[in-house]
Design a protein around this motif. Sequence first.
Motif, PDB file in Angstrom:
ATOM      1  N   ASN A  67     -23.540   0.847  -7.112  1.00 20.78           N
ATOM      2  CA  ASN A  67     -23.177   1.070  -8.508  1.00 20.78           C
ATOM      3  C   ASN A  67     -24.118   0.352  -9.470  1.00 20.78           C
ATOM      4  N   ARG A  68     -24.893  -0.579  -8.957  1.00 20.43           N
ATOM      5  CA  ARG A  68     -25.866  -1.279  -9.797  1.00 20.43           C
ATOM      6  C   ARG A  68     -27.106  -0.442 -10.066  1.00 20.43           C
ATOM      7  N   ILE A  69     -27.338   0.595  -9.248  1.00 20.27           N
ATOM      8  CA  ILE A  69     -28.581   1.353  -9.405  1.00 20.27           C
ATOM      9  C   ILE A  69     -28.373   2.828  -9.712  1.00 20.27           C
ATOM     10  N   VAL A  70     -27.212   3.386  -9.357  1.00 24.42           N
ATOM     11  CA  VAL A  70     -26.943   4.798  -9.664  1.00 24.42           C
ATOM     12  C   VAL A  70     -25.463   4.945 -10.016  1.00 24.42           C
ATOM     13  N   PRO A  71     -25.096   6.005 -10.755  1.00 27.68           N
ATOM     14  CA  PRO A  71     -23.677   6.238 -11.033  1.00 27.68           C
ATOM     15  C   PRO A  71     -22.906   6.389  -9.720  1.00 27.68           C
ATOM     16  N   SER A  72     -21.810   5.659  -9.596  1.00 26.62           N
ATOM     17  CA  SER A  72     -21.065   5.627  -8.340  1.00 26.62           C
ATOM     18  C   SER A  72     -19.590   5.895  -8.585  1.00 26.62           C
ATOM     19  N   VAL A  73     -18.973   6.560  -7.599  1.00 27.45           N
ATOM     20  CA  VAL A  73     -17.547   6.879  -7.646  1.00 27.45           C
ATOM     21  C   VAL A  73     -16.909   6.316  -6.393  1.00 27.45           C
ATOM     22  N   MET A  74     -15.816   5.565  -6.572  1.00 23.15           N
ATOM     23  CA  MET A  74     -15.117   4.944  -5.433  1.00 23.15           C
ATOM     24  C   MET A  74     -13.666   5.400  -5.441  1.00 23.15           C
ATOM     25  N   LEU A  75     -13.226   5.943  -4.295  1.00 25.66           N
ATOM     26  CA  LEU A  75     -11.863   6.436  -4.143  1.00 25.66           C
ATOM     27  C   LEU A  75     -11.122   5.627  -3.087  1.00 25.66           C
ATOM     28  N   PHE A  76      -9.801   5.493  -3.267  1.00 22.53           N
ATOM     29  CA  PHE A  76      -8.934   4.862  -2.282  1.00 22.53           C
ATOM     30  C   PHE A  76      -7.850   5.835  -1.842  1.00 22.53           C
ATOM     31  N   VAL A  77      -7.417   5.679  -0.586  1.00 23.71           N
ATOM     32  CA  VAL A  77      -6.181   6.308  -0.106  1.00 23.71           C
ATOM     33  C   VAL A  77      -5.261   5.191   0.369  1.00 23.71           C
ATOM     34  N   PRO A  78      -3.955   5.447   0.479  1.00 29.14           N
ATOM     35  CA  PRO A  78      -3.005   4.368   0.763  1.00 29.14           C
ATOM     36  C   PRO A  78      -3.195   3.723   2.131  1.00 29.14           C
ATOM     37  N   SER A  79      -2.871   2.442   2.189  1.00 24.65           N
ATOM     38  CA  SER A  79      -2.815   1.673   3.434  1.00 24.65           C
ATOM     39  C   SER A  79      -1.360   1.309   3.702  1.00 24.65           C
ATOM     40  N   ALA A  80      -0.865   1.633   4.901  1.00 21.32           N
ATOM     41  CA  ALA A  80       0.513   1.296   5.242  1.00 21.32           C
ATOM     42  C   ALA A  80       0.707  -0.214   5.233  1.00 21.32           C
ATOM     43  N   ASP A  81       1.688  -0.673   4.465  1.00 23.68           N
ATOM     44  CA  ASP A  81       2.004  -2.103   4.318  1.00 23.68           C
ATOM     45  C   ASP A  81       0.853  -2.907   3.713  1.00 23.68           C
ATOM     46  N   GLY A  82      -0.191  -2.241   3.246  1.00 22.62           N
ATOM     47  CA  GLY A  82      -1.330  -2.949   2.676  1.00 22.62           C
ATOM     48  C   GLY A  82      -2.178  -3.688   3.694  1.00 22.62           C
ATOM     49  N   VAL A  83      -1.971  -3.410   4.973  1.00 29.04           N
ATOM     50  CA  VAL A  83      -2.599  -4.191   6.037  1.00 29.04           C
ATOM     51  C   VAL A  83      -4.006  -3.686   6.312  1.00 29.04           C
ATOM     52  N   SER A  84      -4.948  -4.614   6.478  1.00 36.09           N
ATOM     53  CA  SER A  84      -6.306  -4.256   6.859  1.00 36.09           C
ATOM     54  C   SER A  84      -6.960  -5.417   7.583  1.00 36.09           C
ATOM     55  N   HIS A  85      -8.106  -5.128   8.192  1.00 38.50           N
ATOM     56  CA  HIS A  85      -8.832  -6.109   9.008  1.00 38.50           C
ATOM     57  C   HIS A  85      -7.973  -6.624  10.160  1.00 38.50           C
ATOM     58  N   CYS A  86      -7.070  -5.786  10.636  1.00 36.23           N
ATOM     59  CA  CYS A  86      -6.306  -6.118  11.832  1.00 36.23           C
ATOM     60  C   CYS A  86      -5.943  -4.828  12.552  1.00 36.23           C
ATOM     61  N   GLU A  87      -5.493  -4.955  13.800  1.00 37.47           N
ATOM     62  CA  GLU A  87      -5.334  -3.790  14.658  1.00 37.47           C
ATOM     63  C   GLU A  87      -4.227  -2.841  14.209  1.00 37.47           C
ATOM     64  N   ARG A  88      -3.254  -3.303  13.446  1.00 36.40           N
ATOM     65  CA  ARG A  88      -2.182  -2.396  13.042  1.00 36.40           C
ATOM     66  C   ARG A  88      -2.448  -1.695  11.705  1.00 36.40           C
ATOM     67  N   GLU A  89      -3.651  -1.810  11.218  1.00 33.75           N
ATOM     68  CA  GLU A  89      -4.086  -1.048  10.042  1.00 33.75           C
ATOM     69  C   GLU A  89      -3.773   0.437  10.256  1.00 33.75           C
ATOM     70  N   PHE A  90      -3.239   1.103   9.204  1.00 33.13           N
ATOM     71  CA  PHE A  90      -2.850   2.504   9.382  1.00 33.13           C
ATOM     72  C   PHE A  90      -2.868   3.259   8.060  1.00 33.13           C
ATOM     73  N   THR A  91      -3.398   4.474   8.115  1.00 31.71           N
ATOM     74  CA  THR A  91      -3.291   5.459   7.044  1.00 31.71           C
ATOM     75  C   THR A  91      -2.964   6.799   7.699  1.00 31.71           C
ATOM     76  N   SER A  92      -2.038   7.549   7.124  1.00 31.08           N
ATOM     77  CA  SER A  92      -1.575   8.790   7.752  1.00 31.08           C
ATOM     78  C   SER A  92      -2.639   9.872   7.704  1.00 31.08           C
ATOM     79  N   ASP A  93      -2.531  10.819   8.647  1.00 30.03           N
ATOM     80  CA  ASP A  93      -3.395  11.999   8.626  1.00 30.03           C
ATOM     81  C   ASP A  93      -3.296  12.721   7.292  1.00 30.03           C
ATOM     82  N   GLU A  94      -2.079  12.845   6.773  1.00 32.32           N
ATOM     83  CA  GLU A  94      -1.880  13.558   5.507  1.00 32.32           C
ATOM     84  C   GLU A  94      -2.657  12.915   4.378  1.00 32.32           C
ATOM     85  N   ASP A  95      -2.589  11.597   4.295  1.00 32.35           N
ATOM     86  CA  ASP A  95      -3.312  10.911   3.226  1.00 32.35           C
ATOM     87  C   ASP A  95      -4.822  10.999   3.425  1.00 32.35           C
ATOM     88  N   MET A  96      -5.263  10.936   4.681  1.00 34.15           N
ATOM     89  CA  MET A  96      -6.701  11.065   4.927  1.00 34.15           C
ATOM     90  C   MET A  96      -7.208  12.451   4.536  1.00 34.15           C
TER      91      MET A  96
END
Length: 449
Positions: free
Chosen positions: A378-407
């Motif tokens: 984003n410092r050098i070209v126009p950039s767009v960043m999107l998020f989809v939901p994370s179950a329980d907000g969990v990340s950087h661990c093995e139980r990280e999860f996002t549903s097929d539907e949301d993906m």
Amino acid sequence: MAHQAAAGADSGDPTVRPQDREFLRDFHHTSRYGATPAGGIDRQAGTAEHGQVRRWFEERAGQLGLSVVTDAIGTIYALREWVPGAPFVLVGSHLDSQPRGGRFDGTYGVVAALHAVAAADAAVSAGLLDPRYNVAAVDWFNEEGARFAPSIMGSSVHAGILDLEVALQTTDPQGVTVAQALESTGRRGVDPAPKAAAYAEIHIEQGRRLERSGVPIGIVDRSWHTQKLLVSVIGEQSHTGATLMADRRDALIAASHVVVAVEEVVEEFEPETIVTSVGKFDVQPNSPIVVPRQVDLVVDLRADRASDVDQARGLLLERLQGIARRRDVEIEAQDFDVRPVQRFPADGVELAEKASRDQGVDSTVLATLAGHDSVPMNRIVPSVMLFVPSADGVSHCEREFTSDEDMVTGLRVLTGVVTRLVAGELADTASGGSDESGGAADDREDGRG
């Protein structure tokens, strides 16, 4: 709410398009590379497992009709050129992971990028899209920084804010350099990186805001201000059995007080406006019969306002000196990896909102607390960043999860973003985002990505 459960997207659901099923098959296939028993992955940058999934990426890109090049820092680009000589809309994320990390973080964005690029190519072939720019799916090298610090390495080299030779000579804890790791996985590239016209990335949120609100798409308008401190607690090595308690200068005990102080400093701020952590902790000599002489740790401070980070830093340094006096040790703190707030182009946020409406889904604008490859880009070209939901907000661990539907919902919106970028809808934006002072983004960072 859309994120509550998978939609059975690979089980014949008539609402799911064949191309969505193909995407889901590819995504779930990647989970076998570096798979852990608890359902996560361990694919640290430059390891054999990382090399295996990157070979899959190259092979899959070829099957989709894309040509593949690798640059000098090991970032892989899967290219589709329609307009000879024109720059490229880059879209991607990363395939490396944290130790025992989740299978969605980064990987989702890379696989989604491949399929968004393929969809754009199909639209051009069908005469439905008149491209002004070319397009490339990207797998950035070493976004996580788990093995080689700093993180966000490949995109920072691409953006010119991290020197290539410095990055290549960076070592892991065993003394292996980035250059050696790239050689061992066949990714010491020599190809020039494609010139970028714009950048897009989709990622799991790694938080609970989308889940709480029931909104399936988040659109990032800014990053949080972040900085790390390299802290060394220096005591004196001695025998655990022969040294009286009153005579000890135990660096580990003092460091434990530092860890608590890092967490407690947030109590001085409004809830959820600042986060702190200690994520790395090295003890010397780490022997069962020796009182530790030194502990090195990394403190991470993040907030929406730079002033809050500065205030937290000042309070913490005062508390560290108090700990040093009480425990009869020395504590040294060095600023490291300072990243100011980056504001994403308002036109890019509006473009993403249009792409969401095109798919009939709600979106919301939010900040990213975590760093992503989109921030240096984003410092050098126009950039767009999107998020989809994370179950329980969990990340950087093995139980990280996002549903097929949301993906799948995210993929459809990302595809809309990519086609709009390829058509040149942000062509008149002169540069990337702006820093928190309102000026155009520059390369004032300390070169650590």
